[in-house]
Design a protein around this motif. Structure first.
Motif, PDB file in Angstrom:
ATOM      1  N   UNK A  59     -43.067 -16.610  27.640  1.00  0.00           N
ATOM      2  CA  UNK A  59     -42.950 -15.547  28.634  1.00  0.00           C
ATOM      3  C   UNK A  59     -42.173 -14.356  28.080  1.00  0.00           C
ATOM      4  N   UNK A  60     -41.170 -14.631  27.209  1.00  0.00           N
ATOM      5  CA  UNK A  60     -40.362 -13.548  26.663  1.00  0.00           C
ATOM      6  C   UNK A  60     -40.770 -13.173  25.272  1.00  0.00           C
ATOM      7  N   UNK A  61     -41.867 -13.740  24.770  1.00  0.00           N
ATOM      8  CA  UNK A  61     -42.396 -13.425  23.442  1.00  0.00           C
ATOM      9  C   UNK A  61     -41.380 -13.750  22.350  1.00  0.00           C
ATOM     10  N   UNK A  62     -40.557 -14.799  22.585  1.00  0.00           N
ATOM     11  CA  UNK A  62     -39.579 -15.188  21.578  1.00  0.00           C
ATOM     12  C   UNK A  62     -40.076 -16.356  20.737  1.00  0.00           C
ATOM     13  N   UNK A  63     -41.251 -16.854  21.033  1.00  0.00           N
ATOM     14  CA  UNK A  63     -41.794 -17.954  20.294  1.00  0.00           C
ATOM     15  C   UNK A  63     -42.259 -17.476  18.922  1.00  0.00           C
ATOM     16  N   UNK A  64     -42.212 -18.389  17.956  1.00  0.00           N
ATOM     17  CA  UNK A  64     -42.681 -18.034  16.617  1.00  0.00           C
ATOM     18  C   UNK A  64     -44.184 -17.754  16.645  1.00  0.00           C
TER      19      UNK A  64
ATOM     20  N   UNK B 215     -52.545 -15.019  23.759  1.00  0.00           N
ATOM     21  CA  UNK B 215     -53.153 -14.175  22.744  1.00  0.00           C
ATOM     22  C   UNK B 215     -52.103 -13.530  21.857  1.00  0.00           C
ATOM     23  N   UNK B 216     -50.977 -13.080  22.442  1.00  0.00           N
ATOM     24  CA  UNK B 216     -49.899 -12.523  21.629  1.00  0.00           C
ATOM     25  C   UNK B 216     -49.315 -13.575  20.695  1.00  0.00           C
ATOM     26  N   UNK B 217     -49.260 -14.836  21.155  1.00  0.00           N
ATOM     27  CA  UNK B 217     -48.659 -15.889  20.339  1.00  0.00           C
ATOM     28  C   UNK B 217     -49.532 -16.250  19.145  1.00  0.00           C
TER      29      UNK B 217
END
Length: 300
Positions: A96-101, A32-34
């Protein structure tokens, strides 16, 4: 299984489902964050997907027929969607670390578009399918529990249907013929002898015995039992012609008939029966005969 065992089984199921939801909640929150959800929306997103799965499971236990099939399809669809999103979360460590675009769930663009469409369409589907399932459950009317009386009526109806003949119409009952005995014909010789034995007055017209041909009526198999109404008096044209006697002839017949009668036996009724005349003529003949006898007794 007794009641205690059932309660323990349900509690164990609730614990297992709760732990599974906690594992799936982590993956669905990162997905959901992604796709652009904020912190609150990402926290509630797992309840939208896995919560609808629980609702569909309950609906399958309550509904029957086509509604139950619909609930099973919803349960299978959201279970597959949750499985796919959890699988993507395991394949992409950057989630997992929310580093994805933002908006990137896969390197291949068609796969990324499909995953984003799937993740963003699940909340809308939860609103539609969840409302439909709740409405079906609320409007569901469970079938009545059969009782002893209902079972007896069903068994009686079954026996009645089994005992019914296959023919559209039942076989008609046989017709019983009503036998009517026809009297034996009277011989002509007997009629001649009966006419010859009856005394005939001297001045009576001659009677010629006519042979009577007996008529035999055919009796049908089903004779009518209805009573016939009276037809009334016989018309004058149908009556047999009888010669009209004069008063002198009547008096002569009365004298011949009552020649051996005592005075007490000479009555109007007796003369009427023997002479076959009207009551008025019989009274006149009686008075005349009594007057003649009285005059004969008074003469020396």
């Amino acid at each position: 299984m007794n009641r205690t065992g059932r309660i323990a089984l349900v509690l164990a199921l609730v614990v297992v489902v709760g732990m599974a939801f906690r594992v799936s909640w982590n993956a669905l929150r990162d997905i959901a964050n992604a796709v652009g959800a904020d912190q609150t929306a990402a926290t509630l997103y797992p309840f939208v997907v896995d919560g609808l799965m629980a609702l569909a499971l309950v609906a399958t236990l309550v509904l029957v027929g086509r509604d139950r099939t619909f609930a099973l399809r919803v349960l299978g669809t959201y279970t597959g969607a949750s499985l796919v999103l959890n699988y993507v979360h395991g394949l992409v460590p950057a989630l997992h670390g929310r580093t994805v675009d933002w908006g990137r769930l896969a390197d291949w663009d068609p796969a990324n578009w499909a995953l984003v469409l799937l993740a963003t369409s699940l909340p809308v589907g939860s609103i539609y399918f969840g409302s439909d399932l709740v409405a079906k459950v609320l409007h569901h009317r469970p079938a009545p529990i059969p009782t002893a009386d209902t079972n007896a009526e069903e068994s009686t109806e079954t026996e009645r249907n089994r005992s019914t003949a296959d023919l559209p119409e039942s076989t008609p009952a046989p017709i019983t013929a009503t036998v009517v005995r026809v009297p034996d014909p009277v011989p002509v010789d007997f009629l001649k002898s009966a006419v010859a034995l009856k005394p005939v007055p001297a001045n009576a017209p001659s009677i010629v015995a006519t042979p009577v041909t007996p008529t035999v009526r055919r009796v049908s198999a089903a004779a009518s039992t209805r009573s016939r109404r009276a037809t009334g008096r016989v018309p004058a044209a149908a009556r047999a012609a009888r010669p009209k006697r004069t008063p002198e002839q009547l008096l002569a017949e009365a004298r011949t008939v009552t020649a051996g009668w005592p005075d007490a036996q000479i009555t109007a009724e007796g003369i009427r029966r023997e002479v076959h005349t009207s009551p008025a003529n019989a009274r006149t003949l009686r008075d005349t005969l009594l007057a003649e006898r009285a005059a004969t007794v008074g003469t020396p």
